[in-house]
Enzyme design. Structure first.
Site, PDB file in Angstrom:
ATOM      1  N   LYS A  57       0.835  -1.201   0.000  1.00  0.00           N
ATOM      2  CA  LYS A  57       0.000   0.000   0.000  1.00  0.00           C
ATOM      3  C   LYS A  57       0.877   1.261   0.000  1.00  0.00           C
ATOM      4  O   LYS A  57       2.088   1.181   0.211  1.00  0.00           O
ATOM      5  CB  LYS A  57      -0.916  -0.028   1.230  1.00  0.00           C
ATOM      6  CG  LYS A  57      -1.922  -1.201   1.258  1.00  0.00           C
ATOM      7  CD  LYS A  57      -2.833  -1.065   2.491  1.00  0.00           C
ATOM      8  CE  LYS A  57      -3.717  -2.276   2.713  1.00  0.00           C
ATOM      9  NZ  LYS A  57      -4.559  -2.117   3.929  1.00  0.00           N
TER      10      LYS A  57
ATOM     11  N   TYR B   8     -12.249  -2.538  -2.865  1.00  0.00           N
ATOM     12  CA  TYR B   8     -12.702  -2.666  -1.472  1.00  0.00           C
ATOM     13  C   TYR B   8     -14.230  -2.695  -1.368  1.00  0.00           C
ATOM     14  O   TYR B   8     -14.783  -2.309  -0.352  1.00  0.00           O
ATOM     15  CB  TYR B   8     -12.135  -1.521  -0.632  1.00  0.00           C
ATOM     16  CG  TYR B   8     -10.704  -1.736  -0.189  1.00  0.00           C
ATOM     17  CD1 TYR B   8     -10.328  -2.879   0.520  1.00  0.00           C
ATOM     18  CD2 TYR B   8      -9.722  -0.773  -0.443  1.00  0.00           C
ATOM     19  CE1 TYR B   8      -9.014  -3.067   0.951  1.00  0.00           C
ATOM     20  CE2 TYR B   8      -8.408  -0.966  -0.014  1.00  0.00           C
ATOM     21  CZ  TYR B   8      -8.061  -2.115   0.683  1.00  0.00           C
ATOM     22  OH  TYR B   8      -6.760  -2.300   1.118  1.00  0.00           O
TER      23      TYR B   8
ATOM     24  N   ASN C   4      -1.583  -0.318   7.678  1.00  0.00           N
ATOM     25  CA  ASN C   4      -1.038  -1.664   7.921  1.00  0.00           C
ATOM     26  C   ASN C   4      -0.285  -2.242   6.729  1.00  0.00           C
ATOM     27  O   ASN C   4      -0.071  -3.446   6.635  1.00  0.00           O
ATOM     28  CB  ASN C   4      -2.137  -2.598   8.427  1.00  0.00           C
ATOM     29  CG  ASN C   4      -3.267  -2.764   7.428  1.00  0.00           C
ATOM     30  OD1 ASN C   4      -3.189  -2.270   6.311  1.00  0.00           O
ATOM     31  ND2 ASN C   4      -4.305  -3.474   7.822  1.00  0.00           N
TER      32      ASN C   4
ATOM     33  N   HIS D 103      -1.885  -5.500   1.564  1.00  0.00           N
ATOM     34  CA  HIS D 103      -3.140  -6.204   1.327  1.00  0.00           C
ATOM     35  C   HIS D 103      -2.824  -7.586   0.775  1.00  0.00           C
ATOM     36  O   HIS D 103      -1.898  -7.742  -0.017  1.00  0.00           O
ATOM     37  CB  HIS D 103      -3.996  -5.456   0.297  1.00  0.00           C
ATOM     38  CG  HIS D 103      -5.176  -6.248  -0.192  1.00  0.00           C
ATOM     39  ND1 HIS D 103      -6.381  -6.270   0.495  1.00  0.00           N
ATOM     40  CD2 HIS D 103      -5.323  -7.070  -1.262  1.00  0.00           C
ATOM     41  CE1 HIS D 103      -7.222  -7.077  -0.156  1.00  0.00           C
ATOM     42  NE2 HIS D 103      -6.607  -7.583  -1.217  1.00  0.00           N
TER      43      HIS D 103
ATOM     44  N   GLU E  36     -10.146  -9.788  -7.357  1.00  0.00           N
ATOM     45  CA  GLU E  36      -9.205  -8.680  -7.164  1.00  0.00           C
ATOM     46  C   GLU E  36      -8.097  -8.679  -8.226  1.00  0.00           C
ATOM     47  O   GLU E  36      -7.695  -7.612  -8.706  1.00  0.00           O
ATOM     48  CB  GLU E  36      -8.604  -8.755  -5.761  1.00  0.00           C
ATOM     49  CG  GLU E  36      -9.641  -8.528  -4.666  1.00  0.00           C
ATOM     50  CD  GLU E  36      -9.117  -8.828  -3.268  1.00  0.00           C
ATOM     51  OE1 GLU E  36      -9.911  -8.730  -2.308  1.00  0.00           O
ATOM     52  OE2 GLU E  36      -7.923  -9.168  -3.126  1.00  0.00           O
TER      53      GLU E  36
HETATM   54  N1  UDP Z   1      -9.551  -1.064   7.970  1.00  0.00           N
HETATM   55  C1  UDP Z   1      -9.603   0.051   8.769  1.00  0.00           C
HETATM   56  N2  UDP Z   1     -10.384   0.007   9.903  1.00  0.00           N
HETATM   57  C2  UDP Z   1     -11.077  -1.113  10.263  1.00  0.00           C
HETATM   58  C3  UDP Z   1     -11.012  -2.244   9.447  1.00  0.00           C
HETATM   59  C4  UDP Z   1     -10.233  -2.192   8.293  1.00  0.00           C
HETATM   60  O1  UDP Z   1      -8.987   1.058   8.468  1.00  0.00           O
HETATM   61  O2  UDP Z   1     -11.746  -1.097  11.324  1.00  0.00           O
HETATM   62  C5  UDP Z   1      -8.732  -1.037   6.763  1.00  0.00           C
HETATM   63  C6  UDP Z   1      -7.403  -1.759   6.959  1.00  0.00           C
HETATM   64  O3  UDP Z   1      -6.377  -1.006   6.338  1.00  0.00           O
HETATM   65  C7  UDP Z   1      -7.617  -3.068   6.253  1.00  0.00           C
HETATM   66  C8  UDP Z   1      -8.582  -2.689   5.140  1.00  0.00           C
HETATM   67  O4  UDP Z   1      -9.409  -1.686   5.709  1.00  0.00           O
HETATM   68  O5  UDP Z   1      -6.395  -3.606   5.768  1.00  0.00           O
HETATM   69  C9  UDP Z   1      -9.461  -3.821   4.650  1.00  0.00           C
HETATM   70  O6  UDP Z   1     -10.083  -4.430   5.773  1.00  0.00           O
HETATM   71  P1  UDP Z   1     -10.150  -6.001   5.905  1.00  0.00           P
HETATM   72  O7  UDP Z   1     -11.041  -6.333   7.031  1.00  0.00           O
HETATM   73  O8  UDP Z   1     -10.467  -6.587   4.572  1.00  0.00           O
HETATM   74  O9  UDP Z   1      -8.644  -6.369   6.356  1.00  0.00           O
HETATM   75  P2  UDP Z   1      -7.476  -7.091   5.565  1.00  0.00           P
HETATM   76  O10 UDP Z   1      -8.101  -8.072   4.624  1.00  0.00           O
HETATM   77  O11 UDP Z   1      -6.685  -6.016   4.868  1.00  0.00           O
HETATM   78  O12 UDP Z   1      -6.661  -7.765   6.631  1.00  0.00           O
HETATM   79 MG    MG Z   2      -9.595  -7.900   3.253  1.00  0.00          MG
END
Ligand code: UDP
Ligand code: MG
Length: 153
Positions: free
Chosen positions: A13, A53, A116, A119, A130
């Site tokens: 990212k 997303y 974080n 992805h 995706e």
């Molecule tokens: N995210 C966030 N706040 C939240 C949950 C998710 O900012 O409470 C962001 C975070 O950067 C995450 C992305 O949204 O990586 C997508 O969320 P997901 O639950 O799909 O997590 P991932 O698959 O990236 O672990």
């Molecule tokens: Mg995810």
């Protein structure tokens, strides 16, 4: 060759690009034996970001997430390997860096859920959907011989 060879989408990212951690992340994928079959640096527009997303549309963090993921260049990779969808989720760690396993990318380099770094697709259906957002068929390199060196036995 096993039937469980998969391809998944990894995004380094904009925070990873900005912090100079692309090499670190790619290095971890390569050391695990995953094979990069496509790679692209790009800046997403809002439409593509919302499509990527889409499952989070309507959630409180959605606007910030789209704004962040479009804020600068990212590096998209298509990564192939045995069980690579689950394996890459392990390698990057839980969404919240505070919950991420020690030794994972997010535990080692990130502090907050909103920054974080990386992805990874979370299922075969997500990976398929995706990858189509980021790559076209002609972007993929065939690296079956390289992969076989890692997964025999
Ligand atoms: N995210 C966030 N706040 C939240 C949950 C998710 O900012 O409470 C962001 C975070 O950067 C995450 C992305 O949204 O990586 C997508 O969320 P997901 O639950 O799909 O997590 P991932 O698959 O990236 O672990
Ligand atoms: Mg995810």
């Amino acid at each position: 060759m096993s039937m469980a060879v998969e391809t998944t989408l990894i995004l380094c990212k904009p925070d990873a690009v900005s912090r100079g951690l692309v090499g670190e992340i790619v290095s971890r994928l390569e050391r695990r034996g995953y094979v990069i079959v496509a790679m692209h640096m790009m800046q997403l527009d809002g439409e593509r970001a919302r499509r990527h997303y889409q499952e989070h549309d309507g959630k409180p963090f959605f606007a910030d997430l789209v704004s962040f993921i479009t804020s600068g260049p990212l590096v998209a990779l298509a990564v192939e390997g045995e069980g690579t969808i689950e394996g890459c989720r392990q390698l990057i760690g839980a969404t919240d860096p505070l919950r991420a396993a020690p030794g994972s990318v997010r535990a080692d380099f990130a502090q907050t859920i909103g920054r974080n770094l990386v992805h990874a697709s979370d299922s075969p259906a997500s990976a398929k959907r995706e990858l189509e957002i980021f790559f076209k068929d002609s972007d993929y390199m065939s690296r079956r011989h390289d992969l076989e060196r890692w997964i025999k036995g």
